[in-house]
Write a protein that holds these residues in place. Structure first.
Motif, short mmCIF file in Angstrom:
data_model
loop_
_atom_site.label_atom_id
_atom_site.label_comp_id
_atom_site.label_asym_id
_atom_site.label_seq_id
_atom_site.Cartn_x
_atom_site.Cartn_y
_atom_site.Cartn_z
N LEU A 8 10.91 -7.91 16.47
CA LEU A 8 10.34 -6.73 15.95
C LEU A 8 10.63 -6.66 14.49
CD1 LEU A 8 9.00 -3.85 16.51
CD2 LEU A 8 11.42 -3.09 17.00
N GLU A 9 11.93 -6.90 14.16
CA GLU A 9 12.48 -6.62 12.62
C GLU A 9 11.40 -7.72 11.66
OE1 GLU A 9 16.60 -6.50 10.22
OE2 GLU A 9 16.46 -8.10 11.86
N THR A 10 11.01 -9.07 12.32
CA THR A 10 10.29 -9.77 11.28
C THR A 10 8.65 -9.60 11.60
OG1 THR A 10 10.69 -11.63 13.26
CG2 THR A 10 12.12 -11.54 11.29
N ASP A 11 8.40 -8.57 12.24
CA ASP A 11 7.21 -8.21 12.37
C ASP A 11 6.35 -9.16 13.34
OD1 ASP A 11 7.34 -5.80 11.05
OD2 ASP A 11 6.89 -6.90 9.32
N ARG A 57 5.43 -1.02 20.23
CA ARG A 57 5.24 -0.76 21.77
C ARG A 57 5.67 -2.16 22.70
NH1 ARG A 57 2.69 3.02 24.28
NH2 ARG A 57 2.22 3.95 22.26
N GLN A 58 5.06 -3.38 22.17
CA GLN A 58 5.39 -4.38 22.81
C GLN A 58 6.91 -4.83 22.99
OE1 GLN A 58 3.43 -7.32 20.20
NE2 GLN A 58 1.63 -7.51 21.80
N CYS A 59 7.76 -4.52 22.11
CA CYS A 59 9.25 -4.55 21.77
C CYS A 59 9.97 -3.72 22.96
CB CYS A 59 9.95 -4.30 20.66
SG CYS A 59 11.44 -4.37 20.34
N LEU A 103 11.97 -4.46 26.46
CA LEU A 103 13.58 -3.91 26.46
C LEU A 103 13.56 -3.05 27.73
CD1 LEU A 103 14.35 -2.98 22.66
CD2 LEU A 103 15.00 -5.14 24.13
N ASN A 104 12.71 -2.34 27.95
CA ASN A 104 12.78 -1.63 28.99
C ASN A 104 12.45 -2.41 30.70
OD1 ASN A 104 13.05 1.07 27.96
ND2 ASN A 104 10.64 1.08 27.52
N TYR A 146 14.01 2.95 26.08
CA TYR A 146 13.68 2.48 24.68
C TYR A 146 12.30 3.43 24.40
CZ TYR A 146 17.34 -0.58 25.62
OH TYR A 146 18.49 -1.17 25.51
N ASP A 147 11.95 4.13 23.44
CA ASP A 147 10.80 4.73 23.15
C ASP A 147 10.37 4.27 21.81
OD1 ASP A 147 9.01 6.49 22.61
OD2 ASP A 147 10.19 8.40 22.31
N PRO A 148 9.26 3.87 21.56
CA PRO A 148 8.70 3.28 20.30
C PRO A 148 8.74 4.26 19.19
CG PRO A 148 7.10 3.09 22.14
CD PRO A 148 8.16 3.95 22.70
N LEU A 149 8.73 5.67 19.23
CA LEU A 149 8.92 6.54 18.24
C LEU A 149 10.41 6.57 17.76
CD1 LEU A 149 6.86 9.73 19.81
CD2 LEU A 149 6.13 7.87 17.93
N GLU A 150 11.33 6.46 18.70
CA GLU A 150 12.71 6.26 18.26
C GLU A 150 12.95 5.29 17.54
OE1 GLU A 150 15.30 7.45 21.16
OE2 GLU A 150 14.43 9.50 21.40
#
Length: 470
Positions: A30-33, A38-40, A44-45, A96-100
């Protein structure tokens, strides 16, 4: 069974470690795009509930294995997971929430959290691996037992129960003992139908035996073992010794413990060394208090029970036990030499009533105490402590000479003067066994003054020098 449980725990812990690594990789992507938020979060969930389930299973395991520190740490982690899960927003699929999570600082924070989890899982895995390795690599043992007397027999019977009921501990059990009509272990081994090797034919153990023995267990054997015999056992030979070594090294520790008036005794599991008795490093040791009027046989039974308990612990992991063995202290060394015939005699001039009482409790169940009359031994039976002050006053008025024997009707015993008072015996054997009244009628009443001879007892010379200060 223990090794199997730890094996499951290790698998559980490995899965948790892999989940944690997977989560770190996901956040890194996710950090490296390489993926969107949402996929991340979806990935995780998906791992969260399995992670909780694995944690709970591991927590339950720590209860059964009595690893209370790890249990408490795991409970805290489980409670934190439960708190996070139930705190999530209504309708949210996971924690894990995409907004957070959609900012770099939160990504870094989550990664640090997973790294901390990973370190915890890794260290816990190392702990589990060490414990599992120590319990699972100990194969069932081929044991040769060395012994000869009643104390030995208690230990042998315990080993036999392990041999019969727990093949994961003892695969084969054979006995080494001496030839003697009074040999308790020889008779016991025959009843238990155990293969017996007669000492000193050590070749039957080293080269002729079809069994490759792993460890020797010795208890009250009374023979020095040669170096080549000791070295033929991969795990050495260990000795169950009924004293707190280095106190009372030697063949008669139980007798000396009682005769010396020790307040505390114990059992030592030690490594056998060639050419010397009881000098090897101590693998395990346990002490216990002695009651006031304890006899040698009572001490033997307690010592045997404690010895069996310690032996169980050593046999769980004999390799680690030997590695952790401690050399004996150089101070406080005393020796319990074999008792010769003079050890049973009373020196009326030098022995106190307390000395005689202890000597009686130490030896009477083996053989009677003795004195001399007309150069012939007299065996003394059924000791009676005289506590009635009126009787003592009457006796003191008659004589103060040590060895003087007087019959007392009320006590029905022969009262004999010793160094500091009087002590009684209700039965004596001189030419034949008889009660005190008969001995009085046959011998004492026919003399103006009846005096037993004092015989020097070298056992007490040694004990007096090495008695533990009160």
């Amino acid at each position: 069974m223990t090794a199997l449980l730890f094996g499951f725990a290790m698998i559980d812990n490995i899965l948790l470690l892999l989940i944690n690594i997977y989560n770190i990789i996901t956040l890194s992507d996710l950090e490296t795009d390489l993926m969107n938020v949402r996929q991340c979060c979806t990935k995780l969930n998906q791992t969260f509930l399995p992670e909780i389930a694995l944690h709970v299973m591991l927590t339950v395991f720590f209860i059964f294995s009595h690893h209370w520190l790890l249990f408490l740490l795991n409970v805290c982690l489980d409670l934190w997971f439960a708190y996070v899960y139930f705190k999530r927003q209504p309708g949210q699929l996971g924690i894990y929430d995409p907004l957070e999570i959609n900012n770099r600082q939160r990504i870094k924070a989550k990664m640090r959290m997973f790294i901390l989890h990973g370190r915890y899982f890794f260290h816990r895995h190392i702990h589990l691996f060490k414990h599992c390795y120590s319990t699972s690599t100990i194969k069932p043992l081929n044991v040769a037992f060395f012994g000869s007397d009643l104390f030995s027999m208690h230990i042998l019977e315990h080993l036999y129960q392990l041999f019969i009921n727990d093949k994961s501990r003892i695969k084969c059990l054979e006995v080494v003992t001496t030839v003697s009509t009074l040999n308790t272990v020889m008779q016991g081994a025959e009843k238990l139908q155990l293969t017996t090797h007669v000492w000193p034919d050590i070749d039957s153990l080293i080269s002729k035996s079809p069994v490759q023995f792993d460890v020797g267990i010795l208890a009250s054997f009374g023979q020095l073992l040669p170096k080549r015999l000791i070295e033929s056992f991969p795990l050495g030979i260990i000795n169950v010794h009924p004293s707190l070594l280095p106190r009372w090294r030697g063949s008669s520790p139980l007798i000396y413990t009682i005769a010396s008036g020790d307040k505390t005794s114990g059992v030592s599991i030690m490594d056998i060394r060639p050419k010397h008795f009881d000098i090897g490093p101590v693998l395990m040791q346990q002490s216990f208090p002695l009651s006031t009027n304890m006899t040698m046989f009572e001490l033997l039974k307690i010592s045997a029970d404690v010895g069996c308990s310690l032996l169980d612990k050593v046999l769980e992991d004999p390799i680690t036990s030997r590695v952790n063995a401690q050399e004996q202290a150089l101070s406080g060394i005393t020796y319990a030499h074999k008792i010769n015939k003079y050890g049973y005699y009373i020196d009326w001039h030098n022995h106190t009533t307390e000395d005689i009482d202890r000597l009686y409790r130490a030896l009477n169940q083996i053989a009677n105490l003795r004195t001399m009359f007309r150069q012939k031994p007299v065996r003394l039976k059924l000791l009676t402590l005289i506590n009635d002050q009126n009787i003592l006053n009457d006796l003191n008025a008659i004589s103060s000479q040590p060895g003087t024997a007087i019959y007392n009707k009320s006590l029905e015993c022969i009262c004999i003067r010793c160094k500091n008072g009087w002590i009684g015996f209700k039965k004596l054997a001189y030419l034949k066994s008889m009660y005190a009244r008969d001995f009085h009628n046959g011998y004492i009443s026919k003399m103006d003054r009846f005096v037993f001879d004092s015989i020097h007892n070298s056992l007490f010379d040694y004990i007096y020098e090495r008695r533990v200060p009160k």
